[in-house]
Design an enzyme around this catalytic site. Structure first.
Site, mmCIF file in Angstrom:
data_model
loop_
_atom_site.group_PDB
_atom_site.id
_atom_site.type_symbol
_atom_site.label_atom_id
_atom_site.label_comp_id
_atom_site.label_asym_id
_atom_site.label_seq_id
_atom_site.Cartn_x
_atom_site.Cartn_y
_atom_site.Cartn_z
ATOM 1 C CG ASP A 109 21.909 32.384 -25.903
ATOM 2 O OD1 ASP A 109 21.872 33.655 -26.454
ATOM 3 O OD2 ASP A 109 21.674 31.397 -26.747
ATOM 4 N N PRO A 132 4.087 15.280 -22.877
ATOM 5 C CG PRO A 132 1.998 15.921 -22.462
ATOM 6 C CD PRO A 132 2.736 15.216 -23.235
ATOM 7 N NE ARG A 147 19.295 30.852 -30.445
ATOM 8 C CZ ARG A 147 19.830 31.331 -29.421
ATOM 9 N NH1 ARG A 147 20.216 30.292 -28.618
ATOM 10 N NH2 ARG A 147 20.268 32.554 -29.216
ATOM 11 C CD GLU A 160 -6.582 11.451 -24.290
ATOM 12 O OE1 GLU A 160 -6.501 11.251 -23.184
ATOM 13 O OE2 GLU A 160 -7.124 12.698 -24.904
HETATM 14 N N1 ADE Z 1 2.731 17.619 -26.443
HETATM 15 C C1 ADE Z 1 1.555 17.952 -25.398
HETATM 16 N N2 ADE Z 1 2.235 18.545 -24.375
HETATM 17 C C2 ADE Z 1 3.374 18.590 -24.676
HETATM 18 C C3 ADE Z 1 4.651 19.384 -23.932
HETATM 19 N N3 ADE Z 1 4.364 19.859 -22.874
HETATM 20 N N4 ADE Z 1 5.767 19.108 -24.335
HETATM 21 C C4 ADE Z 1 6.110 18.260 -25.675
HETATM 22 N N5 ADE Z 1 4.943 17.690 -26.095
HETATM 23 C C5 ADE Z 1 3.806 17.841 -25.881
#
Ligand code: ADE
Length: 237
Positions: free
Chosen positions: A175, A94, A160, A122
């Site tokens: 797209d 994230p 793709r 984590e």
């Molecule tokens: N791992 C956990 N959350 C994620 C996300 N939003 N994007 C990519 N990998 C992740």
């Protein structure tokens, strides 16, 4: 393109790359996708892939040794400065740079070998990020329990776009996002279904009118749900 996925849950990927465009691209040898169990690269008796975080805190952190060994095995180098041209090592987390259509297109254009590290728990020991990873990528502003679903999203979005992956009957040019806008609505037969009619413009065969209608609908949709796209607030869309 060659894709190697590193995960502690290889079974997660079961048949996920065996359908539709990705399956076709594999059969046509446009892409080769291999999934590897990080545990296979451990050398200790207990085959440990994770450990407690220094400094305390919840959860477990993926250990660096098996990931370094895996990259050395797959790429032949353990410092990103020494990777062959066209090699990317992606960490999914994230904290990464947001995945956008433009980034997928850039990868499809420039990458010959992509190794994807699926983060877990984590996190991943930061030395992996500092030394091995060329691109840390997030698929959106939400937290998944691991990078595995994100790896599927990333591979799909890139494959793709590889030359000849889409059949001649389809094209990525129309797209959503390829022009900074969402796609227009689509209809097929029957022309009337349960009293709901297909817009007249689409039935009359006037291509200029149809194009105009589609542009208007795409703009309406984009304005109503993604006005950020129109204001150019979305960076590298
Ligand atoms: N791992 C956990 N959350 C994620 C996300 N939003 N994007 C990519 N990998 C992740």
């Amino acid at each position: 393109m060659r894709v190697d996925v590193l995960t502690i849950f290889p079974e997660f990927f079961g048949q996920v790359f065996d359908f539709g465009i990705i399956r076709r691209a594999k059969l046509a040898e446009i892409v080769e996708i291999n999934v590897h169990d990080i545990r296979e690269f451990t050398t200790d008796k207990h085959r440990m892939v994770d450990d407690r975080p220094f400094g305390g805190g919840d959860g477990m952190v993926l250990k660096p040794e098996p990931i370094f060994a895996a990259i050395e095995n797959l790429i032949g180098a353990s410092d990103r400065a020494d990777y062959p041209a066209g090699t990317k090592v992606v960490l999914l987390s994230p904290q990464g740079r947001p995945l956008k259509q433009a980034l997928a297109a850039e990868f499809a254009d420039e990458t010959e070998h992509m190794v994807i590290i699926c983060g877990r728990y984590e996190g991943v020991d930061e030395r992996v990020n500092e030394t091995l990873v060329t691109d840390e990528i997030s698929i959106g502003d939400y937290v998944l329990s691991g990078g595995e679903p994100a790896a599927v999203v990333l591979v799909d979005a890139i494959v793709r776009l590889l030359p000849n992956a889409l059949g001649s009957e389809t094209s990525a040019e129309n797209d959503s996002f390829s022009d900074g806008m969402l796609d227009y609505p689509h209809y097929t037969r029957p022309a009337e279904f349960r009293g709901m009619k297909v817009p007249e413009t689409l039935l009359n065969g006037n291509h200029a009118e149809i194009e105009k209608w589609r542009r208007m609908k795409a703009l309406e949709k984009t304005r109503s749900v993604r006005s950020d796209l129109l204001k150019g607030e979305n960076g590298d869309m």
